[in-house]
Design an enzyme around this catalytic site. Sequence first.
Site, PDB file in Angstrom:
ATOM      1  N   LYS A  22      57.432  46.800  38.864  1.00 43.99           N
ATOM      2  CA  LYS A  22      57.443  45.588  38.981  1.00 43.99           C
ATOM      3  C   LYS A  22      56.778  45.039  37.935  1.00 43.99           C
ATOM      4  O   LYS A  22      56.739  43.725  36.996  1.00 43.99           O
ATOM      5  CB  LYS A  22      56.349  44.836  39.538  1.00 43.99           C
ATOM      6  N   CYS A 117      46.378  37.144  41.903  1.00 39.88           N
ATOM      7  CA  CYS A 117      45.252  38.077  43.181  1.00 39.88           C
ATOM      8  C   CYS A 117      43.963  37.364  42.735  1.00 39.88           C
ATOM      9  O   CYS A 117      44.253  36.953  41.378  1.00 39.88           O
ATOM     10  CB  CYS A 117      45.622  39.619  42.841  1.00 39.88           C
ATOM     11  N   ILE A 335      37.877  47.813  34.864  1.00 38.60           N
ATOM     12  CA  ILE A 335      38.851  46.343  33.927  1.00 38.60           C
ATOM     13  C   ILE A 335      38.282  45.707  34.785  1.00 38.60           C
ATOM     14  O   ILE A 335      38.720  43.942  34.006  1.00 38.60           O
ATOM     15  CB  ILE A 335      40.044  46.992  34.135  1.00 38.60           C
TER      16      ILE A 335
END
Length: 429
Positions: A22, A117, A335
Amino acid sequence: MDKLLIRGGRQLRGEVLISGAKNAALPELCAALLTDQPVTLHNVPRLQDVSTMLKLVRNMGVAAERDDNGTVRLDAGDLSIPEAPYELVKTMRASVLALGPLLARFGHAKVSLPGGCAIGSRPVDQHIKGLQAMGAEIVVEHGYMIASLPAGRTRLKGARILTDMVTVTGTENFLMAAALAEGETLLENAAQEPEIVDLAEMLIRMGARIEGHGTSHIRIQGVEKLHGCEHAVVADRIEAGTFLCAVAATGGDVFLRHARADHMDAVIDKLRDAGCTVAAQEGGVRISSSAPACEHLKAQSFSTTEYPGFPTDMQAQFMALNVIARGASMVTETIFENRFMHVNEMVRLGATIHVEGKVAMVEGVQQLSGATVMATDLRASASLVIAGLVADGETLVDRIYHLDRGYDRMEAKLRGLGADIERISGAAA
């Protein structure tokens, strides 16, 4: 709203085909905007984000066709609307990848601030900063990034770009923009992911002059025009890693066709340390693991970091393995913010996890028990599927539209390996 019903306790055996990545397919679809000639992409995964991106480029005037074999043909020769409206990109972070190509080819672009997200701050300021260094004038108004070239200029100009942090989509945007810029662009602190390398290889096929991709310093000599090309999307290392964790958790023996072991060193090292057998073989990767995990696998501590370190996109899936492995582990997320939202749902299944800031402390348990859980983001949903595969009884995973954004028919692939899993449509649920 679709759900997944999982009856746990079955080992996974057989062969699974790993789809195209993706995170390579999305920028490569945007790279087709850089040329007025046809582009053909193979091994494109059937994902919701890919469908959204195709809808977006069609809205711009791009001719885009997708067949059932994973091939997408694009022709941006008649692109007439260099815009990415909010209505089309509100569910997808990758919309920002249209900014660089549109600006480089047309000299102006209007792109909505992205959605996607809900896993913390992913600022676009690094994209803006880098494109401004190349001469772009960019303002953010009413939820849109509006970019143009100064009066009298027809091309971006090469520049030295040093981002404040490693940014994958930023590196991709700069690569595409610099390919058509005037002069040389040097990307410092560039992302090194395999998807970056794959995009660069596609751009080179289109006539771009790029050196150093796969390192933190990438050099691009701009050209006046790019041509069409044919390119196969690299295999999805995150999908492959997810299946590796699933087999490790359930036990079994699976060959992952097209998976690249050299793209998953950090994950494979941890799986071997846990007690799994993982081997690169011709055409893919094989994993074998014994069940139950609480007896045969040892929990592994890890910290997420930029490639080639342990990927943040694998944190939740490996945590699902740690939950049922022997011993305690510490999972440190460096992250993204808010990337422990799967923890509360795993606790509903019987996991023992305590979160303090960026660290989750996991104590392995002998058995999970099925329950209804809710997916909160893409990788969290995958971790809940893994947990459901080993839980006693039935697990119902709700809001799996998150899963469909990043996994190509995951439940069908798992069923092919022996899992008892089915999709319940929103109408039936």
